[in-house]
Design a protein around this motif. Structure first.
Motif, PDB file in Angstrom:
ATOM      1  N   ILE A 193       0.828  -1.275  -0.164  1.00  0.00           N
ATOM      2  CA  ILE A 193      -0.084  -0.130  -0.036  1.00  0.00           C
ATOM      3  C   ILE A 193       0.948   1.042  -0.081  1.00  0.00           C
ATOM      4  N   ALA A 194       1.752   1.200   0.865  1.00  0.00           N
ATOM      5  CA  ALA A 194       2.899   2.313   0.867  1.00  0.00           C
ATOM      6  C   ALA A 194       3.485   2.720  -0.134  1.00  0.00           C
ATOM      7  N   MET A 195       4.095   1.641  -0.905  1.00  0.00           N
ATOM      8  CA  MET A 195       4.791   1.698  -2.079  1.00  0.00           C
ATOM      9  C   MET A 195       3.923   2.469  -3.480  1.00  0.00           C
ATOM     10  N   VAL A 196       2.704   1.844  -3.305  1.00  0.00           N
ATOM     11  CA  VAL A 196       1.681   2.136  -4.440  1.00  0.00           C
ATOM     12  C   VAL A 196       1.275   3.426  -4.401  1.00  0.00           C
ATOM     13  N   TYR A 197       1.126   3.710  -3.163  1.00  0.00           N
ATOM     14  CA  TYR A 197       0.510   5.130  -2.656  1.00  0.00           C
ATOM     15  C   TYR A 197       1.819   6.235  -2.982  1.00  0.00           C
ATOM     16  N   ILE A 198       2.893   5.782  -2.657  1.00  0.00           N
ATOM     17  CA  ILE A 198       4.190   6.797  -3.001  1.00  0.00           C
ATOM     18  C   ILE A 198       4.267   7.000  -4.535  1.00  0.00           C
ATOM     19  N   ALA A 199       4.076   6.070  -5.139  1.00  0.00           N
ATOM     20  CA  ALA A 199       4.419   5.881  -6.671  1.00  0.00           C
ATOM     21  C   ALA A 199       3.352   6.801  -7.240  1.00  0.00           C
ATOM     22  N   LYS A 200       1.963   6.621  -6.870  1.00  0.00           N
ATOM     23  CA  LYS A 200       0.958   7.584  -7.475  1.00  0.00           C
ATOM     24  C   LYS A 200       1.125   8.801  -7.043  1.00  0.00           C
ATOM     25  N   ARG A 201       1.357   9.201  -5.628  1.00  0.00           N
ATOM     26  CA  ARG A 201       1.394  10.539  -5.199  1.00  0.00           C
ATOM     27  C   ARG A 201       2.621  11.245  -5.749  1.00  0.00           C
ATOM     28  N   MET A 202       3.585  10.609  -6.474  1.00  0.00           N
ATOM     29  CA  MET A 202       4.678  11.593  -6.940  1.00  0.00           C
ATOM     30  C   MET A 202       4.197  11.957  -7.776  1.00  0.00           C
ATOM     31  N   ALA A 203       3.200  11.726  -8.671  1.00  0.00           N
ATOM     32  CA  ALA A 203       3.072  12.382  -9.945  1.00  0.00           C
ATOM     33  C   ALA A 203       1.711  13.639  -9.621  1.00  0.00           C
ATOM     34  N   ASP A 204       1.457  13.505  -8.349  1.00  0.00           N
ATOM     35  CA  ASP A 204       0.051  14.568  -8.195  1.00  0.00           C
ATOM     36  C   ASP A 204       0.714  15.733  -7.925  1.00  0.00           C
ATOM     37  N   ARG A 205       0.046  17.003  -7.690  1.00  0.00           N
ATOM     38  CA  ARG A 205       0.492  18.138  -7.478  1.00  0.00           C
ATOM     39  C   ARG A 205       0.760  18.283  -5.947  1.00  0.00           C
ATOM     40  N   PRO A 206       1.953  18.997  -5.495  1.00  0.00           N
ATOM     41  CA  PRO A 206       2.347  19.074  -4.253  1.00  0.00           C
ATOM     42  C   PRO A 206       1.413  19.371  -2.974  1.00  0.00           C
ATOM     43  N   ASN A 207       1.269  18.854  -2.112  1.00  0.00           N
ATOM     44  CA  ASN A 207       0.361  19.355  -1.260  1.00  0.00           C
ATOM     45  C   ASN A 207       0.989  18.774   0.181  1.00  0.00           C
ATOM     46  N   ARG A 208       0.256  18.747   1.514  1.00  0.00           N
ATOM     47  CA  ARG A 208       0.726  18.160   2.563  1.00  0.00           C
ATOM     48  C   ARG A 208       1.123  16.855   2.605  1.00  0.00           C
ATOM     49  N   ILE A 209       0.377  16.172   2.118  1.00  0.00           N
ATOM     50  CA  ILE A 209       0.842  14.591   1.936  1.00  0.00           C
ATOM     51  C   ILE A 209       1.691  14.390   1.302  1.00  0.00           C
ATOM     52  N   GLN A 210       1.852  15.182   0.047  1.00  0.00           N
ATOM     53  CA  GLN A 210       3.019  14.914  -0.641  1.00  0.00           C
ATOM     54  C   GLN A 210       4.479  15.408  -0.133  1.00  0.00           C
ATOM     55  N   THR A 211       4.474  16.214   0.939  1.00  0.00           N
ATOM     56  CA  THR A 211       5.517  16.487   1.639  1.00  0.00           C
ATOM     57  C   THR A 211       5.958  15.050   2.459  1.00  0.00           C
ATOM     58  N   ALA A 212       5.281  14.397   2.988  1.00  0.00           N
ATOM     59  CA  ALA A 212       5.368  13.223   3.742  1.00  0.00           C
ATOM     60  C   ALA A 212       6.069  12.165   2.791  1.00  0.00           C
ATOM     61  N   VAL A 213       5.337  11.966   1.712  1.00  0.00           N
ATOM     62  CA  VAL A 213       5.638  11.079   0.542  1.00  0.00           C
ATOM     63  C   VAL A 213       7.152  11.323   0.313  1.00  0.00           C
ATOM     64  N   GLU A 214       7.514  12.596  -0.016  1.00  0.00           N
ATOM     65  CA  GLU A 214       8.646  13.123  -0.760  1.00  0.00           C
ATOM     66  C   GLU A 214       9.746  12.818   0.453  1.00  0.00           C
ATOM     67  N   ALA A 215       9.457  12.791   1.693  1.00  0.00           N
ATOM     68  CA  ALA A 215      10.377  12.802   2.693  1.00  0.00           C
ATOM     69  C   ALA A 215      10.770  11.122   2.765  1.00  0.00           C
ATOM     70  N   SER A 216       9.956  10.389   2.402  1.00  0.00           N
ATOM     71  CA  SER A 216      10.158   8.781   2.265  1.00  0.00           C
ATOM     72  C   SER A 216      11.089   8.497   1.172  1.00  0.00           C
ATOM     73  N   TYR A 217      10.438   9.148   0.038  1.00  0.00           N
ATOM     74  CA  TYR A 217      11.265   9.054  -1.175  1.00  0.00           C
ATOM     75  C   TYR A 217      12.520   9.310  -1.053  1.00  0.00           C
TER      76      TYR A 217
END
Lengths: 139, 299
Positions: free
Chosen positions: B73-97
């Motif tokens: 779930i985390a990997m798929v979520y991160i992969a999908k979110r990387m393409a979205d426009r930056p927002n608060r969740i994106q910050t957490a995702v980018e930190a993991s990446y």
């Protein structure tokens, strides 16, 4: 991390319904458990004590978190959070012990099971919600 | 009141409560029926035997499945979110990446190789992280000691981690071990790869003992990588178990709980905040180092 992501950090608005629900899922479960206890004839004293102590420790946590957010002294922040954590654990354990001694042992057991179940839910949801919390300086 | 005075007051208060509880309830004597090691025993929930191989479903399997699901779930979520426009969740995702790609993977191997091995290293990191973290969530998995409330029989709550069982860290280690040797052999050929174990600058007869030591160290990595993860997580669970009530139950001195409970909470937070993530980070980083080292020009 892109600077663009940081710059637009605060533009996302308030937390979503899903995140808010997750944040308070333990309280929802606590409320849902009441009719189950009533219908199944499970120890109500245990439920009452568990509910009371859980709400009390949640309130203490809320106050400690708010005070920690307002403080700029790292030692105060650590002291508040660590102290609240130890105190809340103590309070919960003490309440379970007391209800087990004062009431029936089954009341104590019921209170313990409810508190641990709520902790499991609270701890799991916090792990999900925490990464999405806004950093301190960006409120 | 100063911090020091407050600390003494809290410590004194806890000691006073422990003494009062001790005076009120005394000792029930040593409890031999509680066997702490049974907390790690794996009772088969669904018997599954293939000849001599026991593949029964037990709580360790449940923990592996949960960790694998969360990783996916985390990997798929991160992969999908990387393409979205930056927002608060994106910050957490980018930190993991950023942590898994830039710090762990790219920091220890060449760019072209890091792109290839990033999914593997990141998956290892998240799988171990989730395994460790769910290991601290009390779950109703203790079928040995069920609890009875109002005629209902419920499994007892317990903490357990897949990584606290040597078989999981060992399998992950073997996966890493074979992967980096395969990569080394592919890059340099079997002879070149084995020759590459000898550090540059070692000449003549000294090459023989050095080669033997280096060859041995390759096998020692299997032990060091797996046991480091296993022992750290097991030790953490044992500390929480004993301080959180195990010691009180074994010794039959309820008053001791007043002192050991805060220690258990402190250990719990230490394990969750530091050890769970640190061990995942160490395992993933060493994997990246071994992979990078296997194809490096010189040792």
């Amino acid at each position: 991390m892109t600077t663009h992501a940081l710059e637009t950090h605060g533009q996302a608005g308030g937390p979503g319904v899903g995140l808010t629900l997750l944040r308070y899922l333990d309280l929802v479960i606590l409320a849902v458990a009441l009719p189950l206890f009533l219908l199944a004839g499970l120890p109500l004293l245990g439920y009452a004590v568990a509910a009371g102590v859980w709400l009390a420790q949640r309130a203490i946590n809320h106050v400690a978190q708010a005070k920690a957010k307002d403080s700029d002294d790292p030692r105060t922040v650590v002291g508040l959070l660590a102290g609240s954590m130890l105190g809340r654990g103590w309070l919960t354990a003490g309440a379970i012990l007391t209800v087990g001694l004062v009431g029936a042992r089954e009341d104590g057991l019921a209170a313990a099971v409810i508190c641990i179940s709520l902790f499991t839910i609270y701890f799991s949801t916090q792990m999900i919600v925490r990464p999405f919390d806004e950093p301190k300086g960006r409120r | 009141m100063s911090r020091k005075a407050m600390g003494f007051a809290i410590g004194g208060g806890i000691l006073l409560i422990a003494i009062t509880l001790g005076a009120l309830f005394g000792s029930e004597g040593r409890n031999d029926s509680f066997q702490p090691q049974n907390e790690f025993k794996l009772d088969p929930w669904i018997e599954l035997k293939l000849g001599p191989i026991d593949m029964s479903i037990n709580k360790a399997v449940l923990y592996v499945v949960i960790a694998a699901a969360l990783t996916t779930i985390a990997m798929v979520y991160i992969a999908k979110r990387m393409a979205d426009r930056p927002n608060r969740i994106q910050t957490a995702v980018e930190a993991s990446y950023d942590l898994t790609f830039n710090t762990i993977t790219r920091g220890n191997m060449k760019p072209e190789m890091s792109s290839k091995w990033f999914p593997f290293v990141a998956t290892l990191f998240f799988f171990i992280l989730f395994s460790n973290l769910i290991g601290y969530v009390p779950l109703p998995v203790n079928t040995e000691h069920p609890v009875h409330i109002g005629g209902l029989e419920l499994p007892g709550f317990a903490i357990y981690a897949a990584t606290a069982n040597l078989s999981i860290p060992l399998m992950l280690t073997l996966l890493v071990w074979f992967s980096y040797h395969y990569e080394g052999v592919r890059a340099k050929g079997p002879i070149g790869y084995v020759k590459g174990w000898i550090p540059a600058g070692v000449e003549g007869v000294a090459r023989v003992p050095i080669f033997l030591i280096e060859a041995l160290s390759q096998f020692v990595r299997i032990i060091s990588l797996s046991v480091r993860l296993f022992a750290n997580i097991l030790a953490g669970h044992l500390l929480i178990l004993f301080m959180g009530g195990g010691l009180v139950v074994i010794l039959g001195i309820a008053a001791l709980g007043a002192i050991t409970l805060p220690v258990a909470i402190a250990f719990f937070m230490f394990e969750v905040v530091l050890i769970a993530g640190l061990q995942a980070f160490i395992f993933a980083t060493l994997t990246a180092i071994y992979l990078g080292e296997a194809v490096a020009e010189s040792h």
